[in-house]
Design an enzyme around this catalytic site. Structure first.
Site, PDB file in Angstrom:
ATOM      1  CB  CYS A  14     -16.669 -12.878  26.017  1.00 42.31           C
ATOM      2  SG  CYS A  14     -17.009 -13.832  24.516  1.00 42.31           S
ATOM      3  CB  CYS A  17     -19.418 -10.999  21.765  1.00 43.09           C
ATOM      4  SG  CYS A  17     -20.090 -12.320  22.787  1.00 43.09           S
ATOM      5  CG  ASP A 448       1.353  29.294  20.611  1.00 44.78           C
ATOM      6  OD1 ASP A 448       2.293  29.827  20.003  1.00 44.78           O
ATOM      7  OD2 ASP A 448       0.251  29.842  20.785  1.00 44.78           O
ATOM      8  CG  ASP A 645      -4.617  29.445  21.786  1.00 44.84           C
ATOM      9  OD1 ASP A 645      -3.555  29.617  21.160  1.00 44.84           O
ATOM     10  OD2 ASP A 645      -5.277  30.359  22.299  1.00 44.84           O
ATOM     11  CG  ASP A 649      -0.694  27.115  17.934  1.00 45.06           C
ATOM     12  OD1 ASP A 649       0.454  27.461  17.616  1.00 45.06           O
ATOM     13  OD2 ASP A 649      -1.368  27.700  18.799  1.00 45.06           O
TER      14      ASP A 649
END
Length: 757
Positions: A14, A17, A448, A645, A649
């Site tokens: 649970c 725990c 971009d 990418d 960036d």
């Protein structure tokens, strides 16, 4: 040295725990951070390797009933940690299935007997004959003893650990409740004549012990099976990996396990086989199915010098490649690790559930004891001691059983696990649950241009003839002249000619004209190819306005001429991705503002923006200026996602509330982002946002029902409504409701798997 490792955890039942393990490990020397996830049953621990070891960490929690699978292969070539966790779940399912099949007949028998007894008391059916009653009087204690001390051993251990170490979890609640019911029943059975003047010895609760443990065991069995289904994404990724490789050593071909492949090994790949590790082809050629990475169904032709990726499939032909990335370095291993980490991470919304579950079990025990005491103190005056004691015991056991925080602990992690897995199947890699949660708040997406909206490399997009020469003749001459050039524009021209399978010619007297173009002789005729400056030097007439217009649109013109006339012009540009316009429209349909942020010129940016439907454009920005623009939007109250990418960036991706990187981009961009889109498909941004919204909706639904369930269940079980309506929740129904609540939360989360993004 500080290191962070993930460990599968055994023995978790649970959310409490997870909190027990977290608090215990944080006190251990050398541990600096602990993140335990009940949904994935994993612990992500940051520790000092000079002060402690994984084995010592496991020893710390073992007295509390937990342990770590510390035999994980460090190179992760087979991701044995994930596989081991799955194998442990399969073993647990087998054990639970045996217990369930054993307990179902006992539970059915007990339930029928209990129902018959209740119906007989209401005079709807005749009472059982005394002989049968006496037989069952001795049979039920045997069933209950087996149930509690064999099937219910984990719950009894929970009671022991509670009194030994002061740590309480779900097992503690179930153990105390069923043990109390058993001890009471055993007392009135063993000392029936002695207790008859004080208690109603006809009432016992052996059936409660049997049926509650049966329901809880059935619930754990269904829960474990459902949790195994939530990990399907990891299993599918693991199945992509080859188990062995054909390696050339000492001039001979050897079949070796994949984890023994090292850098520089020459690996043989045969038709139809999976590529075992990342590398570069040194000999041969073939067509490779890279749909796992690119999403493209058509196999890619691979020749000497081309890169190959682990997990992709060789379709035809054989080749040899040199291993460049092995183990955890491969792209497939990175994807698996990313998905594992994301599924094991916690969404911020889970903080509330964690805070509640950390104190929930002790508070429930106190409430159960208070309820029992109040039944005796107040109920005795109105009902008599015997009935008050019976009602108090039912209330005590009912509260402990129904208040189990399993549903609360499963509410967030199960939805996150399924959401991350669904994203992985769609080519959307989520690095952490926090990014997945933030994404549904996003109001502005900044993109971009180069590599995001466009393909990121020059392509020949059009040919215009100004003479009798055909397009094929113009391009054949241009490709011949540009064939030896390393310039990206020259590559675009020659690549197009190769694609069209147009012939090229032998060039004599070739000369590169710096800053202008090239010249050479083909079949005795001199040709010049280059820009407008070269044409002006040659005094070749051309339409300057036509060239200027194309230039403003981001196109680069390459003109071809003889000594006396312009033959034609080709235009090279960074082509817009086919899906870009629809992707922008999909974002706008979600009510999100799209902003283009690019270092390119204003004219080019405006042209591309018009093509894809973006009006808000910021051009000519440097990397730090991109980051400043993100900050300005955030200051204005926008929740910003940035998609890019390139290295330039990376600062903006890190600054954005959610960074989205194209998997075709640089490693720096990928590291800076919280979401990675495989095969650079910008249309997946809108899918990622819808995925986030669906996941968060599922989490909120799960939390709502978990809170409502406990909020209503505890007062009813305590007997709060007994004086008014006569309501008192039987522990049997409490056990059934608790088991069903956990399963319902899991099933609600699993609905996302079949939802179309």
């Amino acid at each position: 040295m500080q290191t962070t490792q993930n460990f599968p955890v055994k023995g978790m039942h649970c959310a409490s725990c997870a909190n027990i393990i977290t608090r215990t490990l944080k006190k251990h020397e050398g541990v600096t951070a602990v993140d335990v996830n009940y949904g994935t049953e994993t612990a992500r621990i940051t520790f000092d390797t000079e002060k402690t070891t994984p084995h010592q960490l496991s020893k710390v929690v073992e007295p509390l009933g937990y342990s770590f699978a510390t035999s994980t292969n460090e190179d992760h070539s087979l991701h044995t940690g994930a596989q081991q966790s799955r194998n442990d779940k399969l073993k647990e399912i087998t054990t639970l299935r045996t217990s369930v099949f054993t307990m179902i007949p006992l539970a059915i028998f007990s339930a029928l007997l209990m129902t018959w007894d209740i119906a007989a008391q209401l005079n709807t059916i005749p009472k059982l004959p005394p002989v049968w009653m006496e037989f069952f009087h001795h049979l039920l204690p045997l069933f209950a003893t087996y149930t509690l001390f064999v099937v219910g051993t984990p719950y009894l251990m929970g009671v022991y650990r509670f009194f030994r170490y002061g740590k309480a979890n779900m097992d503690t609640l179930i153990g105390i409740g069923t043990l109390a019911a058993f001890i009471y029943s055993f007392a009135v059975t063993a000392f029936e004549d002695t207790l008859r003047p004080f208690l109603n010895v006809e009432n016992n609760y052996y059936d409660v012990t049997i049926i509650v443990i049966a329901f809880i065991t059935l619930g754990k069995y269904l829960e474990t099976k459902a949790k195994l289904r939530t990990g399907d994404a990891i299993e599918k990724l693991l199945n992509l990996q080859a188990k062995s490789a054909f390696v050339l050593r000492d001039g001979k071909e050897h079949t070796v396990p994949i984890e023994t492949v090292v850098h520089g090994d020459l690996v043989v790949v045969k038709p139809g086989s999976k590529i075992p590790v990342d590398g570069v082809i040194t000999e041969g050629s073939s067509f490779v199915d890279e749909s796992m990475v690119t999403g493209e169904p058509i196999p890619e032709e691979k020749q000497q010098g081309d890169a190959v990726i682990a997990g992709t499939i060789n379709t035809t032909g054989s080749f040899v490649f040199r291993a460049t990335k092995v183990g955890a370095e491969t792209m497939l291993a990175s994807i698996i690790t990313m998905v594992q980490n994301a599924q094991g991470s916690k969404a911020p919304i889970q903080a509330l559930a964690d805070k509640i579950s950390s104190v929930f079990v002790p508070v429930v025990i106190v409430i159960a004891c208070l309820s029992f005491a109040l039944w005796l103190a107040v109920g005795t005056s109105y009902l008599g001691f015997s009935q008050a004691l019976s009602g108090g015991l039912v209330s005590f056991v009912g509260i402990l059983v129904i208040a189990c925080p399993c549903a609360l602990g499963l509410a967030t992690p199960t939805a996150v696990i399924v959401g991350v897995g669904k994203g992985a199947a769609e080519g959307i890699l989520v690095k952490d649950a926090a990014s997945l949660e933030k994404l549904h708040h996003v109001t502005t997406v900044v993109v971009d241009k180069t590599g995001t909206l466009t393909k990121g490399k020059p392509e020949l997009i059009s040919i215009q003839s100004f003479s009798d020469a055909t397009e094929e003749e113009i391009l054949s001459i241009l490709a011949s002249l540009e064939g030896t050039s390393e310039h990206p524009i020259a590559h675009a021209i020659t690549a197009y000619a190769v694609e069209q399978k147009w012939a090229t010619h032998t060039v004599e007297k070739f000369e590169a004209l710096k800053g202008k173009g090239v010249t050479g002789t083909i079949k005795g005729i001199s040709f010049w190819a280059g820009n407008s400056t070269l044409m002006n030097d040659l005094k070749i007439k051309f339409d300057q306005s036509y060239i200027d217009t194309a230039t403003r649109q981001g196109k680069t013109p390459v003109m071809l001429a003889t000594a006396t006339a312009l033959l034609g012009v080709v235009f090279v540009a960074d082509a817009i991705k086919p899906e870009a316009k629809d992707a922008v429209q999909a974002l706008q349909n979600l009510g999100i503002t799209v902003v283009m942020l690019t270092g390119d010129t204003e004219n080019t940016a405006r042209f591309v923006g018009a093509q894809v439907g973006i009006a808000d454009i910021v051009a000519g920005v440097l990397p730090e200026m991109k980051m400043d623009k993100i900050k300005a939007l955030q200051k204005a109250g926008e929740i910003v996602a940035m998609a890019g990418d390139g290295i330039n960036d990376a600062p903006a991706l890190a600054q954005a509330d959610v960074g989205i990187a194209m998997a075709t981009g640089t490693d720096v961009a990928l590291e800076s982002a919280g979401i990675v889109l495989l095969h650079g498909d910008i249309s997946k941004i809108s899918k990622a946002i819808r995925l986030s919204r669906l996941t968060m909706r599922g989490i909120k639904q799960n939390l709502f029902w978990a809170f409502v369930y406990n909020g209503i269940g505890i007062p009813v079980a305590s007997g709060l409504f007994f004086p008014i309506f006569g309501w008192l929740l039987s522990p049997v129904f409490a056990g059934a409701a608790m088991a069903l609540s956990s399963v319902s939360v899991l099933l609600n989360s699993l609905r996302l798997k079949s939802t179309k993004l």
